[in-house]
Design a protein around this motif. Structure first.
Motif, PDB file in Angstrom:
ATOM      1  N   SER A 276      -8.123 -24.918 -16.627  1.00  0.00           N
ATOM      2  CA  SER A 276      -7.294 -25.340 -15.501  1.00  0.00           C
ATOM      3  C   SER A 276      -7.904 -24.956 -14.156  1.00  0.00           C
ATOM      4  CB  SER A 276      -5.919 -24.678 -15.611  1.00  0.00           C
ATOM      5  OG  SER A 276      -6.030 -23.296 -15.273  1.00  0.00           O
ATOM      6  N   LYS A 277      -7.331 -25.518 -13.100  1.00  0.00           N
ATOM      7  CA  LYS A 277      -7.683 -25.083 -11.750  1.00  0.00           C
ATOM      8  C   LYS A 277      -7.403 -23.590 -11.639  1.00  0.00           C
ATOM      9  CE  LYS A 277      -6.890 -26.146  -6.882  1.00  0.00           C
ATOM     10  NZ  LYS A 277      -6.146 -26.977  -5.912  1.00  0.00           N
ATOM     11  N   ARG A 278      -8.273 -22.882 -10.945  1.00  0.00           N
ATOM     12  CA  ARG A 278      -8.202 -21.423 -10.920  1.00  0.00           C
ATOM     13  C   ARG A 278      -7.179 -20.905  -9.894  1.00  0.00           C
ATOM     14  NH1 ARG A 278     -13.680 -18.210 -11.852  1.00  0.00           N
ATOM     15  NH2 ARG A 278     -12.724 -16.687 -13.247  1.00  0.00           N
ATOM     16  N   GLU A 279      -6.370 -19.961 -10.357  1.00  0.00           N
ATOM     17  CA  GLU A 279      -5.527 -19.179  -9.463  1.00  0.00           C
ATOM     18  C   GLU A 279      -6.399 -18.031  -8.933  1.00  0.00           C
ATOM     19  OE1 GLU A 279      -3.318 -18.349  -7.210  1.00  0.00           O
ATOM     20  OE2 GLU A 279      -1.706 -19.255  -8.390  1.00  0.00           O
ATOM     21  N   ILE A 280      -5.904 -17.264  -7.968  1.00  0.00           N
ATOM     22  CA  ILE A 280      -6.660 -16.121  -7.438  1.00  0.00           C
ATOM     23  C   ILE A 280      -7.135 -15.242  -8.600  1.00  0.00           C
ATOM     24  CG2 ILE A 280      -6.513 -14.011  -6.053  1.00  0.00           C
ATOM     25  CD1 ILE A 280      -4.376 -15.411  -4.369  1.00  0.00           C
ATOM     26  N   PRO A 281      -8.451 -14.977  -8.713  1.00  0.00           N
ATOM     27  CA  PRO A 281      -8.950 -14.204  -9.851  1.00  0.00           C
ATOM     28  C   PRO A 281      -8.937 -12.688  -9.646  1.00  0.00           C
ATOM     29  CG  PRO A 281     -10.785 -15.057  -8.599  1.00  0.00           C
ATOM     30  CD  PRO A 281      -9.544 -15.566  -7.924  1.00  0.00           C
ATOM     31  N   ASN A 282      -8.604 -12.232  -8.444  1.00  0.00           N
ATOM     32  CA  ASN A 282      -8.709 -10.801  -8.131  1.00  0.00           C
ATOM     33  C   ASN A 282      -7.697  -9.953  -8.907  1.00  0.00           C
ATOM     34  OD1 ASN A 282      -9.622 -12.566  -5.972  1.00  0.00           O
ATOM     35  ND2 ASN A 282     -10.053 -10.718  -4.815  1.00  0.00           N
ATOM     36  N   ASP A 283      -8.025  -8.665  -9.036  1.00  0.00           N
ATOM     37  CA  ASP A 283      -7.089  -7.680  -9.578  1.00  0.00           C
ATOM     38  C   ASP A 283      -6.245  -7.114  -8.442  1.00  0.00           C
ATOM     39  OD1 ASP A 283      -7.869  -7.352 -12.470  1.00  0.00           O
ATOM     40  OD2 ASP A 283      -9.808  -6.970 -11.548  1.00  0.00           O
ATOM     41  N   ALA A 284      -5.115  -6.489  -8.810  1.00  0.00           N
ATOM     42  CA  ALA A 284      -4.244  -5.904  -7.795  1.00  0.00           C
ATOM     43  C   ALA A 284      -3.679  -4.576  -8.269  1.00  0.00           C
ATOM     44  CB  ALA A 284      -3.113  -6.866  -7.459  1.00  0.00           C
ATOM     45  N   LEU A 285      -3.466  -3.677  -7.305  1.00  0.00           N
ATOM     46  CA  LEU A 285      -2.837  -2.378  -7.551  1.00  0.00           C
ATOM     47  C   LEU A 285      -1.374  -2.489  -7.127  1.00  0.00           C
ATOM     48  CD1 LEU A 285      -3.868   0.730  -8.122  1.00  0.00           C
ATOM     49  CD2 LEU A 285      -3.399   0.969  -5.683  1.00  0.00           C
ATOM     50  N   LEU A 286      -0.455  -2.180  -8.046  1.00  0.00           N
ATOM     51  CA  LEU A 286       0.974  -2.273  -7.773  1.00  0.00           C
ATOM     52  C   LEU A 286       1.588  -0.878  -7.732  1.00  0.00           C
ATOM     53  CD1 LEU A 286       0.071  -4.964  -9.377  1.00  0.00           C
ATOM     54  CD2 LEU A 286       2.509  -5.300  -9.708  1.00  0.00           C
ATOM     55  N   SER A 287       2.399  -0.620  -6.712  1.00  0.00           N
ATOM     56  CA  SER A 287       3.018   0.690  -6.595  1.00  0.00           C
ATOM     57  C   SER A 287       4.295   0.589  -5.767  1.00  0.00           C
ATOM     58  CB  SER A 287       2.051   1.685  -5.933  1.00  0.00           C
ATOM     59  OG  SER A 287       2.654   2.946  -5.749  1.00  0.00           O
ATOM     60  N   ASP A 288       5.253   1.454  -6.035  1.00  0.00           N
ATOM     61  CA  ASP A 288       6.443   1.561  -5.199  1.00  0.00           C
ATOM     62  C   ASP A 288       6.306   2.664  -4.158  1.00  0.00           C
ATOM     63  OD1 ASP A 288       8.111  -0.512  -5.964  1.00  0.00           O
ATOM     64  OD2 ASP A 288       8.958   0.584  -7.656  1.00  0.00           O
ATOM     65  N   LYS A 289       5.211   3.436  -4.249  1.00  0.00           N
ATOM     66  CA  LYS A 289       5.041   4.596  -3.360  1.00  0.00           C
ATOM     67  C   LYS A 289       3.837   4.481  -2.439  1.00  0.00           C
ATOM     68  CE  LYS A 289       6.530   7.637  -7.159  1.00  0.00           C
ATOM     69  NZ  LYS A 289       6.038   8.725  -8.043  1.00  0.00           N
ATOM     70  N   PHE A 290       2.768   3.829  -2.910  1.00  0.00           N
ATOM     71  CA  PHE A 290       1.498   3.874  -2.186  1.00  0.00           C
ATOM     72  C   PHE A 290       1.002   2.457  -1.894  1.00  0.00           C
ATOM     73  CE2 PHE A 290       1.836   7.552  -5.039  1.00  0.00           C
ATOM     74  CZ  PHE A 290       1.898   8.574  -4.083  1.00  0.00           C
ATOM     75  N   SER A 291       0.597   2.231  -0.633  1.00  0.00           N
ATOM     76  CA  SER A 291       0.301   0.864  -0.187  1.00  0.00           C
ATOM     77  C   SER A 291      -1.111   0.386  -0.498  1.00  0.00           C
ATOM     78  CB  SER A 291       0.542   0.752   1.320  1.00  0.00           C
ATOM     79  OG  SER A 291      -0.323   1.634   2.026  1.00  0.00           O
ATOM     80  N   SER A 292      -2.021   1.311  -0.847  1.00  0.00           N
ATOM     81  CA  SER A 292      -3.402   0.897  -1.112  1.00  0.00           C
ATOM     82  C   SER A 292      -4.093   1.914  -1.998  1.00  0.00           C
ATOM     83  CB  SER A 292      -4.180   0.741   0.196  1.00  0.00           C
ATOM     84  OG  SER A 292      -4.430   2.010   0.771  1.00  0.00           O
ATOM     85  N   LEU A 293      -5.286   1.581  -2.409  1.00  0.00           N
ATOM     86  CA  LEU A 293      -6.080   2.495  -3.234  1.00  0.00           C
ATOM     87  C   LEU A 293      -6.342   3.805  -2.493  1.00  0.00           C
ATOM     88  CD1 LEU A 293      -7.758   2.824  -5.904  1.00  0.00           C
ATOM     89  CD2 LEU A 293      -9.718   1.963  -4.597  1.00  0.00           C
ATOM     90  N   ASN A 294      -6.644   3.707  -1.202  1.00  0.00           N
ATOM     91  CA  ASN A 294      -6.963   4.904  -0.416  1.00  0.00           C
ATOM     92  C   ASN A 294      -5.745   5.792  -0.185  1.00  0.00           C
ATOM     93  OD1 ASN A 294      -9.664   4.243  -0.213  1.00  0.00           O
ATOM     94  ND2 ASN A 294      -9.415   3.122   1.702  1.00  0.00           N
ATOM     95  N   ASP A 295      -4.549   5.220  -0.282  1.00  0.00           N
ATOM     96  CA  ASP A 295      -3.323   6.001  -0.079  1.00  0.00           C
ATOM     97  C   ASP A 295      -2.962   6.861  -1.287  1.00  0.00           C
ATOM     98  OD1 ASP A 295      -2.900   5.137   2.448  1.00  0.00           O
ATOM     99  OD2 ASP A 295      -1.308   3.718   1.977  1.00  0.00           O
ATOM    100  N   LEU A 296      -3.532   6.546  -2.436  1.00  0.00           N
ATOM    101  CA  LEU A 296      -3.203   7.312  -3.645  1.00  0.00           C
ATOM    102  C   LEU A 296      -3.679   8.754  -3.503  1.00  0.00           C
ATOM    103  CD1 LEU A 296      -4.312   4.720  -6.362  1.00  0.00           C
ATOM    104  CD2 LEU A 296      -1.955   5.411  -5.896  1.00  0.00           C
ATOM    105  N   PRO A 297      -2.825   9.716  -3.849  1.00  0.00           N
ATOM    106  CA  PRO A 297      -3.249  11.114  -3.758  1.00  0.00           C
ATOM    107  C   PRO A 297      -4.242  11.472  -4.857  1.00  0.00           C
ATOM    108  CG  PRO A 297      -1.070  10.963  -4.748  1.00  0.00           C
ATOM    109  CD  PRO A 297      -1.434   9.577  -4.322  1.00  0.00           C
TER     110      PRO A 297
END
Length: 308
Positions: A96-117
């Motif tokens: 099929s036509k491709r949807e966005i292939p990227n991975d994603a980080l999901l969190s209720d506390k931290f907005s990005s990879l760098n924000d993770l303690p």
């Protein structure tokens, strides 16, 4: 052909994918299409990493048996779950036509990879994601996370993890973005996607009558990109048992290819990026895999499989 039957897993994402293809076929050919649901071995065994119980073919076997027994005509898969080889009588008929292939980080506390303690608990079962996370943030505690998307989200909500990683394609397709506070989309330079990620693979009986009905679903750009990706993995003999990322992206008259293989802990890896002409796509995956082999990829993947 009076009607078509699609064999599908029962997870929310699998049903969405099958419903999407069902609607496309019904619109094109004005024939009824039914879904027949199955629980695969990969859906049932949730306490063991896929790499230890046979790989991603565990998500396709029951559906393939259904087609070969004449109970269904086709199956819709996330292409990243589709093995390189098919049972006799079955074929990968369309992508099929491709949807966005990227991975994603999901969190209720931290907005990005760098924000993770330091020492944050991250859920993923993918060895590819684990390797690349370990390269980016070796301090994180990466914990195995199996189950369908809803199960994974519940575990995040229940506080078992600080964040989990999913494919953006699945997030968009079933509306997970409304359930989680923060979704951080990795760039392809940060985390190279899996072979075929974001693309649906339509597998069917190798019969002209069926092939004619679904040929319109094949997307030219997806076909070119995933040909490179699948050839790369096939030559390296890599599946979900080893950490391997490969993404081909058509940009105008060129294709940008990113690839990575390495050890699960990220301590050793080979990572390459190159741009080729669109017209040179047919041998690109094989050529890149052979370059990786010259740099020691086979030995590295063998070491990775022993670690897994």
């Amino acid at each position: 052909m009076e009607k078509m039957i699609i064999a599908t897993r029962k997870s929310a994402l699998a049903v969405w994918q099958s419903e999407f293809i069902k609607n496309e076929i019904e619109k094109k050919h004005l024939i009824p299409v039914e879904l027949q649901g199955f629980k695969t071995k990969g859906d049932i065994i949730l306490d063991t990493p896929l790499a230890k119980i046979g790989g991603k073919g565990l998500f396709t076997k029951e559906l393939e048996i259904s087609m070969l027994n004449g109970e269904s005509h086709l199956a819709v898969h996330s292409l990243k779950d589709v093995p390189m080889e098919f049972p006799q009588g079955l074929i990968l008929a369309a992508v099929s036509k491709r949807e966005i292939p990227n991975d994603a980080l999901l969190s209720d506390k931290f907005s990005s990879l760098n924000d993770l303690p330091n020492g944050a608990k991250i859920g993923t079962t993918s060895l590819r994601r684990k390797m690349q996370l370990s390269i980016l943030r070796p301090d994180l505690e990466i914990i195995s996370l199996r189950g369908n998307v809803n199960t994974r989200i519940k575990k995040l909500k229940d506080g078992e993890f600080d964040a989990i990683i999913l494919a953006m394609a699945g997030i968009k397709r079933i509306g997970i973005d409304k359930e989680v506070r923060y979704i951080y989309e990795f760039s392809k330079d940060e985390m190279i996607p899996a072979m075929g990620q974001g693309v649906l693979g339509i597998e069917c009986l190798n019969k002209e009558e069926i092939l004619e009905k679904i040929s319109f679903l094949n997307d030219k750009n997806s076909f070119i990109e995933t040909t490179i990706e699948r050839d790369f993995v096939k030559i390296l003999e890599g599946g979900c048992q080893v950490p391997i990322g490969i993404n081909a992206e058509i940009i105008g008259e060129n294709i940008k290819i990113r690839a990575i293989i390495g050890l699960i802990d990220g301590s050793k890896f080979i990572k390459e990026e190159r741009i080729i002409k669109l017209s040179d796509y047919k041998n690109a995956g094989v050529d890149l895999a052979n370059e990786f082999i010259k740099k020691g990829a086979k030995e590295l993947l063998k070491e990775a499989s022993l670690m897994g």
